[in-house]
Design a protein around this motif. Sequence first.
Motif, mmCIF file in Angstrom:
data_model
loop_
_atom_site.group_PDB
_atom_site.id
_atom_site.type_symbol
_atom_site.label_atom_id
_atom_site.label_comp_id
_atom_site.label_asym_id
_atom_site.label_seq_id
_atom_site.Cartn_x
_atom_site.Cartn_y
_atom_site.Cartn_z
ATOM 1 N N ASP A 33 0.804 -1.218 0.000
ATOM 2 C CA ASP A 33 0.000 0.000 0.000
ATOM 3 C C ASP A 33 0.842 1.275 0.000
ATOM 4 O OD1 ASP A 33 -2.318 -1.547 0.005
ATOM 5 O OD2 ASP A 33 -2.328 -1.682 2.211
ATOM 6 N N ALA A 34 2.150 1.161 -0.087
ATOM 7 C CA ALA A 34 3.021 2.348 -0.083
ATOM 8 C C ALA A 34 3.792 2.408 -1.392
ATOM 9 C CB ALA A 34 3.984 2.295 1.093
ATOM 10 N N ARG A 35 3.900 3.613 -1.922
ATOM 11 C CA ARG A 35 4.690 3.778 -3.134
ATOM 12 C C ARG A 35 6.181 3.651 -2.810
ATOM 13 N NH1 ARG A 35 1.038 8.033 -3.642
ATOM 14 N NH2 ARG A 35 2.668 9.521 -3.008
ATOM 15 N N ALA A 36 6.940 3.305 -3.823
ATOM 16 C CA ALA A 36 8.382 3.170 -3.640
ATOM 17 C C ALA A 36 8.958 4.467 -3.098
ATOM 18 C CB ALA A 36 9.043 2.797 -4.962
ATOM 19 N N GLY A 37 9.778 4.359 -2.059
ATOM 20 C CA GLY A 37 10.384 5.528 -1.450
ATOM 21 C C GLY A 37 9.623 6.066 -0.272
ATOM 22 N N LEU A 68 19.301 -4.050 7.373
ATOM 23 C CA LEU A 68 19.720 -4.311 6.002
ATOM 24 C C LEU A 68 19.591 -3.045 5.163
ATOM 25 C CD1 LEU A 68 17.891 -7.728 5.397
ATOM 26 C CD2 LEU A 68 20.237 -7.368 6.186
ATOM 27 N N ASP A 69 20.452 -2.923 4.187
ATOM 28 C CA ASP A 69 20.349 -1.821 3.230
ATOM 29 C C ASP A 69 19.355 -2.196 2.147
ATOM 30 O OD1 ASP A 69 22.241 -0.268 4.520
ATOM 31 O OD2 ASP A 69 23.912 -1.198 3.444
ATOM 32 N N GLY A 70 18.318 -1.343 1.988
ATOM 33 C CA GLY A 70 17.360 -1.554 0.928
ATOM 34 C C GLY A 70 17.800 -0.854 -0.357
ATOM 35 N N PRO A 71 17.017 -1.009 -1.417
ATOM 36 C CA PRO A 71 17.368 -0.348 -2.678
ATOM 37 C C PRO A 71 17.187 1.168 -2.594
ATOM 38 C CG PRO A 71 15.249 -1.446 -2.859
ATOM 39 C CD PRO A 71 15.806 -1.827 -1.526
ATOM 40 N N ASP A 72 17.932 1.872 -3.431
ATOM 41 C CA ASP A 72 17.762 3.318 -3.591
ATOM 42 C C ASP A 72 17.949 4.092 -2.288
ATOM 43 O OD1 ASP A 72 17.104 2.867 -6.315
ATOM 44 O OD2 ASP A 72 15.029 2.439 -5.722
ATOM 45 N N GLY A 73 18.971 3.736 -1.529
ATOM 46 C CA GLY A 73 19.304 4.507 -0.334
ATOM 47 C C GLY A 73 18.326 4.357 0.813
ATOM 48 N N THR A 74 17.632 3.222 0.891
ATOM 49 C CA THR A 74 16.682 2.981 1.988
ATOM 50 C C THR A 74 17.266 1.955 2.966
ATOM 51 O OG1 THR A 74 15.569 1.182 0.807
ATOM 52 C CG2 THR A 74 14.724 3.446 0.488
#
Length: 863
Positions: free
Chosen positions: A663-667, A718-724
Amino acid sequence: MSAQAGDDPAWSAAAKAALAQADARLARRFDAGARADRLIALRARAVDVQVRAAWRRCIPADAPLALFAVGGYGRGELFPQSDVDLLVLAEPDAQQTWQAALARFIALLWDAGLQASHAVRSAGECTEAAADQSVLTALIEARPLAAGEDEAARLAEVLSPQKVWPPEDFYEAKLEEQRLRHARFGDTSDNLEPNLKDGPGGLRDLHLLGWLALRSLGVHTLDKLIELGRLGWDEAAALERERRALCRLRYGLHLVAGRREERLRFDYQKLLAARLGYADDADSLGVEKMMQGFYRSAAVVRRIGDRLLQRFEEHFEGVAAPEPIDAEFERRSGYLAARVPGWLGSDPAHIFALFAAWAVDPSLRGLHSQTARELAQELPQIPAYTDASPALREAFMQLLRGPQPVQTLERMARAGVLGRWIPAFQRVSGRMQFDLFHVFTVDQHTLAVLRNLAGFASGEPDPRFSIAHQVWPSLRKPELLLLAGLFHDIGKGRGGDHSELGAVDARAFCEAMGLSEADTALVEWLVRRHLLMSVTAQKQDITDPEVIHRFAGEVADRQRLDHLYLLTCADIAGTSPKLWNSWKDRLLADLHTATRLALRRGLGQPVAADERIAENREAARALLLASGHDDAAIDALFARMPAENFLRSRPDQIAWQAAALRDARAGEPVVASRAMAGRDGRDGLDVLVHMPDQDGLFAAIVIALDRLGMSVLQARVLDGPDGTIFDTFHVLPAEQRQAPEPALLAASLARALGGDLSRMLPARRSQPQHLRHFRVAPQLDFAEIAGGTRIGLICTDRPGLLADVARVLREQHLRVHDARIATFGERAEDLLLVSDEHNHPLAPDRCDALRAALLAALDGDKR
């Protein structure tokens, strides 16, 4: 004629000084080794002098008033901080006439330092008040202080069984009162801070026997019961010995506490042990020796007390005609009895036969008191297993293979038989460990472990143990696991590694019992390695295939694995009622499952990380497909997760995380929480935080969870994609009765993380009082491993500890990748994997700076 009231302050001051001198003199005699049961009588006499003098100052000799000591004071027993309980017997007119004089009398006593509680009653009012059996209990021990024979006879008459509480009703009421009292104190004869007066096996249980003897048989001392055939001389001698021991503990406790205190709290245990002359040595602390003496005294009081209560029951209900069971045994009023007096002592094998007969019939209420007494008398004749005949050894093994083996071992332990048969068990009977992790004595912990094993054997699923009932049927010889449970802690208190010492004992026992080498080796290995699975699950990353492979290599085969899993569950759950939780259940079940698969695959073919990732990904996909997601949506959700998440998380966790991302957009930040499957939040919650990374974010999350009343048990960063970041936490509410709803916890955490993280500081709390007696010197260990620097931290646990550690890591500009939090009573043992800003291990100078900062943070919290 009464003295002038104007002189009262001077009199009170003189009386107070005289009592203080008497108390000081008695304390010196106590420290010199005088018997405490005599000192309490002498203190009662000293108080008598002042009470009578105060009475004479206020009440003329011809006044129609009578003064009695009641309760413990009536028995002639006053400990240093005991209340002085008084009864003034006076008819209503006299009460009114002498009201002011009685008030002056009580004021004099209080001014003299005596904590006097009193009641003023007429004869009729005494009868009415005695409708409360606790009031009657105090009054039946009334002792005249300023009363003639007529007044004493009148008081006895209005309290007679013909007026109030017939003996049988009194017996039933006191029995129920004892049951409630024992329940209230939580069976504290086996706990860390036992109540010397009201706990099971404490002085109140001895008083109960005296009250019943007085009310039922009209005798004022238990010795008189010997003449009436209700008590053996040996039993009377044992009760008197333990009464003196308990009196000495209580007298000393009052002295070191300086106030009325009946519970052996941590605040006083070491002080009291030192005052009683207990010294530390290589094997035990002095306080542990003192406490072991108490636990053993309490056990004897309970054992003999139960016999005597049974005889009071027979006194009221009559002795039923015996019902023959076989040639050796019969039932008497539902109790198991030997048919022929002295039969038990004619052959030690008869004692094992007694327990075998008891195990066969679950409807038996217990041992008949006469048989129980004979058993106690014959204890010295029971040989140690090393000196026993092969037939006797086989009889013991048949008990383990027969019906109710755990209950049989427990019965043998409480009767003292198991300690005679296995002398090492006797050495740990009543043995406590002065810490907050082990809340039972070693023998009681051992019995709790065995009871847990019996629960697994029942075949009934227990929601606390998710797979134990499935594993148990795989055991070829369940008695081997019972032997491992019996011996796993038997080596404690001997100054060495208790696992190694216990393994030696276990092998010697198994060989003597004629077990095969394979069976002996299994029991020996289980005792030696009984902590292996617990340490692996709680301190290592069991999602790492290399960890599983190493553990499987140590376990080596499925039989060892199944035995060790069940023993580990039973051991942890039997250490403390608060220690077992769903997180530990899941860890151990996961470790068992992963190791079983590794053993099936073969130790020569370890699972690769890529293979584990693929398995978890497909298992999570199946769960999501079953809940209505399509493959394209699942692939999109999986793309927002770090690849390592599929290695480190369970399939059900991955599916839950994916649903939270949906339910959440990327980022966009995602904060989600869920209770353990099939459980409520009191048993633990999973928390997911997925949001853009920034400095100090891990510390902020931990601090926020701490402020929300949650304790972190495990953190995976953990490191997620795109600096998350893609951080998961397993948390427990600090107060389990106040577990938050998962959605509310997630919302509160999201709000906290939406503010200025740099301003977020740990809550400041005072250290709980009970932790102040258990200081663990901080220990820090740094090791460079793949992925960064592993920090091992051992220190005194306290609320907010991890939050403070996280704050230090934030101030040192370090990144946290993994955290495992383990608490063992007062002792925290945490493992954290950290790196510098570039995900590199810490250089030596940064390790030194971090060590200094952590030690300063830990040292600064001695508040």
